[in-house]
Design a protein around this motif. Structure first.
Motif, PDB file in Angstrom:
ATOM      1  N   LYS A  31       0.747  -1.249  -0.312  1.00 24.36           N
ATOM      2  CA  LYS A  31       0.449   0.139   0.430  1.00 24.36           C
ATOM      3  C   LYS A  31       0.574   1.422  -0.068  1.00 24.36           C
ATOM      4  O   LYS A  31       0.664   2.352  -0.278  1.00 24.36           O
ATOM      5  CB  LYS A  31      -0.774   0.395   1.039  1.00 24.36           C
ATOM      6  CG  LYS A  31      -1.980  -1.484   1.134  1.00 24.36           C
ATOM      7  CD  LYS A  31      -2.542  -1.537  -0.131  1.00 24.36           C
ATOM      8  CE  LYS A  31      -3.160  -2.341  -0.328  1.00 24.36           C
ATOM      9  NZ  LYS A  31      -4.986  -2.796  -1.318  1.00 24.36           N
ATOM     10  N   VAL A  78       1.200   6.623   1.840  1.00 24.03           N
ATOM     11  CA  VAL A  78       0.271   7.326   2.127  1.00 24.03           C
ATOM     12  C   VAL A  78      -0.740   5.981   3.204  1.00 24.03           C
ATOM     13  O   VAL A  78      -1.605   6.114   3.498  1.00 24.03           O
ATOM     14  CB  VAL A  78      -0.970   7.768   0.804  1.00 24.03           C
ATOM     15  CG1 VAL A  78      -1.609   7.716   0.930  1.00 24.03           C
ATOM     16  CG2 VAL A  78       0.230   8.114  -0.372  1.00 24.03           C
ATOM     17  N   GLY A  98      -2.277   7.380   6.517  1.00 20.48           N
ATOM     18  CA  GLY A  98      -3.817   7.261   6.480  1.00 20.48           C
ATOM     19  C   GLY A  98      -3.986   7.337   8.155  1.00 20.48           C
ATOM     20  O   GLY A  98      -4.667   7.281   8.876  1.00 20.48           O
ATOM     21  N   TRP A 155     -10.952  10.971   3.005  1.00 20.99           N
ATOM     22  CA  TRP A 155     -11.477  11.511   1.458  1.00 20.99           C
ATOM     23  C   TRP A 155      -9.972  11.878   0.653  1.00 20.99           C
ATOM     24  O   TRP A 155     -10.253  11.727  -0.376  1.00 20.99           O
ATOM     25  CB  TRP A 155     -12.036  12.843   1.588  1.00 20.99           C
ATOM     26  CG  TRP A 155     -11.839  13.990   0.392  1.00 20.99           C
ATOM     27  CD1 TRP A 155     -11.918  14.922   0.078  1.00 20.99           C
ATOM     28  CD2 TRP A 155     -13.392  13.492  -0.608  1.00 20.99           C
ATOM     29  NE1 TRP A 155     -12.565  15.495  -1.646  1.00 20.99           N
ATOM     30  CE2 TRP A 155     -13.223  13.834  -1.606  1.00 20.99           C
ATOM     31  CE3 TRP A 155     -13.052  12.538  -1.328  1.00 20.99           C
ATOM     32  CZ2 TRP A 155     -13.924  14.437  -2.665  1.00 20.99           C
ATOM     33  CZ3 TRP A 155     -14.791  11.864  -2.573  1.00 20.99           C
ATOM     34  CH2 TRP A 155     -14.246  13.455  -2.869  1.00 20.99           C
ATOM     35  N   LEU A 156      -8.533  12.251   1.726  1.00 18.86           N
ATOM     36  CA  LEU A 156      -7.165  12.614   1.842  1.00 18.86           C
ATOM     37  C   LEU A 156      -7.189  11.520   0.568  1.00 18.86           C
ATOM     38  O   LEU A 156      -6.158  11.397  -0.683  1.00 18.86           O
ATOM     39  CB  LEU A 156      -6.571  13.220   2.541  1.00 18.86           C
ATOM     40  CG  LEU A 156      -6.867  14.255   2.908  1.00 18.86           C
ATOM     41  CD1 LEU A 156      -5.795  14.784   4.572  1.00 18.86           C
ATOM     42  CD2 LEU A 156      -6.956  15.249   2.262  1.00 18.86           C
ATOM     43  N   LEU A 157      -7.057   9.840   1.170  1.00 17.09           N
ATOM     44  CA  LEU A 157      -6.875   8.930   0.230  1.00 17.09           C
ATOM     45  C   LEU A 157      -7.765   8.093  -0.987  1.00 17.09           C
ATOM     46  O   LEU A 157      -6.666   7.753  -1.761  1.00 17.09           O
ATOM     47  CB  LEU A 157      -7.626   7.123   1.701  1.00 17.09           C
ATOM     48  CG  LEU A 157      -6.850   7.517   2.430  1.00 17.09           C
ATOM     49  CD1 LEU A 157      -6.849   5.934   3.553  1.00 17.09           C
ATOM     50  CD2 LEU A 157      -5.028   7.231   2.483  1.00 17.09           C
ATOM     51  N   LEU A 181      -7.590  11.307  -2.715  1.00 24.43           N
ATOM     52  CA  LEU A 181      -7.906  12.396  -3.596  1.00 24.43           C
ATOM     53  C   LEU A 181      -6.596  11.506  -4.273  1.00 24.43           C
ATOM     54  O   LEU A 181      -6.007  12.033  -5.410  1.00 24.43           O
ATOM     55  CB  LEU A 181      -7.386  13.399  -2.809  1.00 24.43           C
ATOM     56  CG  LEU A 181      -8.927  14.141  -2.547  1.00 24.43           C
ATOM     57  CD1 LEU A 181      -8.445  15.984  -2.401  1.00 24.43           C
ATOM     58  CD2 LEU A 181      -9.481  14.923  -3.843  1.00 24.43           C
ATOM     59  N   CYS A 182      -5.948  11.186  -3.558  1.00 24.06           N
ATOM     60  CA  CYS A 182      -4.360  10.327  -3.674  1.00 24.06           C
ATOM     61  C   CYS A 182      -4.724   8.821  -4.426  1.00 24.06           C
ATOM     62  O   CYS A 182      -3.788   8.378  -4.275  1.00 24.06           O
ATOM     63  CB  CYS A 182      -4.192   9.828  -1.969  1.00 24.06           C
ATOM     64  SG  CYS A 182      -3.185  11.238  -1.211  1.00 24.06           S
ATOM     65  N   GLY A 183      -5.280   8.785  -5.163  1.00 24.06           N
ATOM     66  CA  GLY A 183      -6.012   7.914  -5.005  1.00 24.06           C
ATOM     67  C   GLY A 183      -5.762   6.108  -4.830  1.00 24.06           C
ATOM     68  O   GLY A 183      -5.382   4.880  -6.069  1.00 24.06           O
ATOM     69  N   GLN A 184      -5.759   5.881  -3.385  1.00 30.84           N
ATOM     70  CA  GLN A 184      -5.492   4.440  -2.821  1.00 30.84           C
ATOM     71  C   GLN A 184      -6.959   3.502  -2.977  1.00 30.84           C
ATOM     72  O   GLN A 184      -6.723   2.200  -3.460  1.00 30.84           O
ATOM     73  CB  GLN A 184      -5.375   5.155  -0.947  1.00 30.84           C
ATOM     74  CG  GLN A 184      -3.877   5.750  -1.625  1.00 30.84           C
ATOM     75  CD  GLN A 184      -2.795   4.916  -1.521  1.00 30.84           C
ATOM     76  OE1 GLN A 184      -2.549   3.689  -1.047  1.00 30.84           O
ATOM     77  NE2 GLN A 184      -1.951   5.460  -2.590  1.00 30.84           N
ATOM     78  N   THR A 185      -8.012   3.883  -3.287  1.00 32.53           N
ATOM     79  CA  THR A 185      -9.113   3.204  -3.019  1.00 32.53           C
ATOM     80  C   THR A 185     -10.405   4.260  -3.375  1.00 32.53           C
ATOM     81  O   THR A 185     -10.190   5.593  -3.854  1.00 32.53           O
ATOM     82  CB  THR A 185      -9.653   2.588  -1.528  1.00 32.53           C
ATOM     83  OG1 THR A 185     -10.172   2.375  -1.795  1.00 32.53           O
ATOM     84  CG2 THR A 185      -9.745   3.652  -0.680  1.00 32.53           C
TER      85      THR A 185
END
Length: 374
Positions: free
Chosen positions: A92, A95, A99, A290-292, A294-298
């Motif tokens: 992962k 990032v 989180g 929401w930051l996750l 925006l970072c494209g994590q899920t």
């Protein structure tokens, strides 16, 4: 006569009261289960025991029961920490870990604010604000000078709020609402040898922890020993329902019977601030989610479930029964935060406690005194 023998004789004299407590606990736990509340077999007995405690029923446990129940919880935790979880975690990246850390820091800040303002005594708010490992943090808090009863009040109030917010998020983001399913749990069956090995591990670890006087040792020693034996293939942890349910009930009774009218009044006075801090932590966790995204994590729903501060069993139910949720991401993040809270929570509470004015708990009776073995 030994303390243990005296404890059992006291239980016999108070048998009618115990019968009422057990029956009431079973009924309330079933009502909670039907209502979909998490940890119903813990919360039902705990609430009934609180009622018994504040009405002066004078019910007490013999010494060994509570540590053995803690040992069962240690084995339960060990089943969620297999080495295979590490593979999905390492994929992962930073990032993911940022989180996890953000949710822990937000919760610690909320607990610190409550402690500094004197809403709750001493370091109690720090333990109660920890985002996960509710049962473990509640139990360990007593060994480090916090008021276990107020910690339980904070922890389980947050579990209820988190469960509700997670269910609401599922209905908002998902095309179809989630339906309740079975809670992932250790194997309920298995051969007699595996069950015997698990129970022997619990008994020996709890005995050694009490002998060596390790703080919260019945939980921590059993956790470390059973996890090590499990991952080396020497132990298959099997905890059938007839072991898990009494253990949760014993923990609920052990916590609840320590409540007094004074502690209940204190909890009610503090409840508006505790509720406010809980809602703020949930909102801040949502911002981290929401930051996750925006970072494209899920996806948004998986991010929300993964950042929910506590209630891991309930999150597992919702995630596993909702189409489109990244189950591995959600549970990996929940598991990492669980481990982080479990092993760093005591140190963090002690460190932050340096900046908290000393305060006396409303009831400072030791957890395992002769007159209060609950």
């Amino acid at each position: 006569m030994s303390d243990v023998g005296s404890g059992f004789m006291a239980m016999c004299r108070l048998l009618p009261r115990w019968v009422v407590l057990v029956a009431g606990s079973m009924v309330l736990a079933e009502l909670f289960r039907r209502a979909g509340l998490p940890a119903s077999t813990l919360l039902g007995p705990m609430i009934c025991a609180i009622v018994a405690g504040v009405t002066g029923q004078e019910l007490r446990f013999p010494g060994p029961i509570f540590p053995l129940a803690l040992g069962v919880i240690g084995c339960l935790i060990a089943t969620s920490l297999p080495l295979s979880v590490l593979a999905s975690i390492l994929d992962k990246g930073p990032v993911f870990f940022a989180g996890v850390l953000a949710v822990v820091l937000v919760s610690a800040a909320a607990g610190f604010a409550l402690a500094r303002t004197g809403v709750l005594p001493g370091t109690t708010a720090l333990w109660g604000a920890s985002p996960g490992a509710a049962t473990a943090m509640t139990i360990m808090s007593a060994s480090y000078g916090a008021d276990m009863r107020l910690v339980a009040f904070m922890q389980y109030l947050r579990v209820i709020f988190v469960s509700g917010s997670a269910a609401a998020a599922t209905r908002f983001f998902a095309a179809a609402p989630a339906t309740p399913g079975p809670i992932p749990a250790p194997a309920a069956g298995g051969d007699a040898g595996a069950i015997a090995g698990t129970l022997l591990t619990v008994a020996v670890s709890s005995f050694l922890a009490r002998k060596w006087r390790i703080p919260a040792g019945a939980l921590m020693v059993t956790l470390v020993v059973s996890a090590a034996l499990q991952d080396t293939g020497l132990l298959t942890i099997v905890l059938p329902g007839w072991v898990r349910v009494p253990a949760y009930a014993a923990l609920g009774w052990g916590i609840g019977l320590r409540f007094t009218p004074g502690i209940v009044r204190h909890a009610l006075r503090a409840s508006p601030w505790v509720v406010l801090s809980t809602l703020l932590v949930i909102a801040a966790s949502g911002a981290v989610a929401w930051l996750l995204v925006l970072c494209g994590q899920t996806d948004p729903l998986s991010a929300w479930l993964s950042c929910s501060p506590g209630g891991e069993d309930t999150i597992a139910i919702i995630a596993s029964t909702t189409p489109g949720v990244d189950m591995s991401f959600v549970m990996a993040m929940q598991t990492v935060r669980f481990v982080l809270v479990l092993f760093t929570g005591p140190g963090l509470a002690r460190w932050l406690g340096r900046w908290i004015p000393s305060a006396s708990a409303p009831d400072s009776r030791p957890l395992f005194s002769k007159d209060n073995a609950a």
